[in-house]
Write a protein that holds these residues in place. Structure first.
Motif, PDB file in Angstrom:
ATOM      1  N   ASN A   1       0.887  -1.117  -0.128  1.00 54.84           N
ATOM      2  CA  ASN A   1       0.097   0.043  -0.043  1.00 54.84           C
ATOM      3  C   ASN A   1       0.804   1.234  -0.113  1.00 54.84           C
ATOM      4  N   TRP A   2       1.861   1.195   0.662  1.00 58.24           N
ATOM      5  CA  TRP A   2       2.881   2.529   0.725  1.00 58.24           C
ATOM      6  C   TRP A   2       3.338   2.803  -0.566  1.00 58.24           C
ATOM      7  N   LYS A   3       3.405   1.910  -1.728  1.00 57.25           N
ATOM      8  CA  LYS A   3       4.041   2.410  -2.805  1.00 57.25           C
ATOM      9  C   LYS A   3       2.909   3.028  -3.688  1.00 57.25           C
ATOM     10  N   PHE A   4       1.705   3.101  -3.240  1.00 58.91           N
ATOM     11  CA  PHE A   4       0.510   3.567  -4.183  1.00 58.91           C
ATOM     12  C   PHE A   4       0.508   4.934  -3.759  1.00 58.91           C
ATOM     13  N   GLU A   5       0.297   5.696  -4.782  1.00 57.60           N
ATOM     14  CA  GLU A   5       0.039   7.012  -4.670  1.00 57.60           C
ATOM     15  C   GLU A   5      -1.069   7.515  -5.732  1.00 57.60           C
ATOM     16  N   GLU A   6      -2.068   8.356  -5.195  1.00 54.47           N
ATOM     17  CA  GLU A   6      -3.280   8.876  -5.910  1.00 54.47           C
ATOM     18  C   GLU A   6      -3.006   9.375  -7.035  1.00 54.47           C
TER      19      GLU A   6
END
Length: 297
Positions: A207-212
């Motif tokens: 999850n930490w890799k994902f950016e909006e």
């Protein structure tokens, strides 16, 4: 990789790059997991030996630039390709959104601060090329964040031409000072990128890799592809070539990048320093000194 030919991926200004014809997947260059791991281990050993020689020779430096859309595999490629190389001779810099301090300077300033020292390999995870990629697709960055004088942003086509020229001149300057530059565009398909972004959402550990912002960028996919095509055609040269690597398969990607970096290092006229007869005799004298010291209580 006996049939490997880096020219299949190389753009040095002698031919036009057409991104619509660029592949995102290619035939496997390994038979199975065991062969992949053996090839990766062999590549890591070769790169370590070449970098050690570069460090001892201490005349050349190498700048390796990675550019790609999000989730194309930049971080993993850098990690795997350099896994066996002595960290003393390698530096890695990741360039995120510019800080306030960086925005107070010219667009090459923050990368110029960390260019390679002689004897070392420097990796740029993103680079000054963001200034003709992200900024070109989102030109409001120029007027709202970069604080350029108004007269410089009145004609954006002229501004991009100037930036391409500045980059070409920088890379030519580095070459003239013994610093070689190679640039990789990791070409991932829109479909493969979608799968990787969704995986980042579904897997809590990622999850930490994902950016909006990644989703917003996908809305401008066509504009980004055009920006990459323009960028590569404007800045590819024999002294600082681009390599466009299919990135839908991470293992093929990593092996290919490692092979190309090794090829570029082999082109350098470097060797381990040699001792003359007088120095050899002097050094042999120290063997007696060391042995005598060992016998001392």
């Amino acid at each position: 990789m006996s049939d490997f030919n880096s020219d299949d991926y190389r753009y040095d200004g002698s031919k036009k790059f057409d991104i619509s014809k660029a592949k995102t997947r290619f035939k496997d260059i390994y038979a199975d997991k065991a062969e992949y791991e053996a090839m990766q281990e062999e590549s890591a050993k070769e790169l370590d030996e070449l970098q050690s020689m570069m460090y001892a020779h201490n005349r050349y430096g190498l700048l390796v630039i990675f550019q790609a859309m999000d989730a194309a595999g930049k971080d993993g490629t850098i990690k795997h390709v350099l896994s066996g190389v002595n960290p003393v001779g390698v530096k890695i810099h990741s360039f995120k959104r510019p800080t306030e301090t960086e925005l107070g300077h010219d667009f090459l300033w923050r990368t110029n601060l960390v260019l390679p020292q002689r004897g070392t390999i420097t990796i740029f995870n993103r680079s000054y090329y963001e200034e003709v990629l992200v900024v070109k697709v989102q030109p409001e960055i120029l007027t709202q964040s970069q604080r350029l004088p108004a007269e410089l942003t009145e004609d954006l086509d002229k501004l991009w031409k100037h930036r391409y020229s500045d980059i070409r001149n920088l890379e030519k300057y580095l070459y003239h000072n013994g610093i070689r530059v190679i640039k990789f565009f990791l070409n991932v398909s829109k479909e493969e990128q979608a799968e990787r972004l969704i995986e980042r959402i579904e897997d809590p550990s990622k999850n930490w890799k994902f950016e909006e912002q990644d989703v917003k960028v996908r809305d401008k996919w066509a504009e980004y592809m055009q920006a990459y095509e323009d960028c590569i055609n404007e800045t590819a040269s024999k002294k600082a070539p681009w390599y466009v690597i299919p990135a839908d398969d991470k293992k093929n990607l990593r092996l290919t990048v490692a092979k190309i970096v090794a090829e570029e290092l082999k082109k350098l006229k470097m060797s381990y320093p040699e001792s003359g007869p007088a120095r050899t005799e002097e050094l042999r004298h120290f063997i007696d000194v060391i042995n005598a010291q060992t016998k001392q209580p």
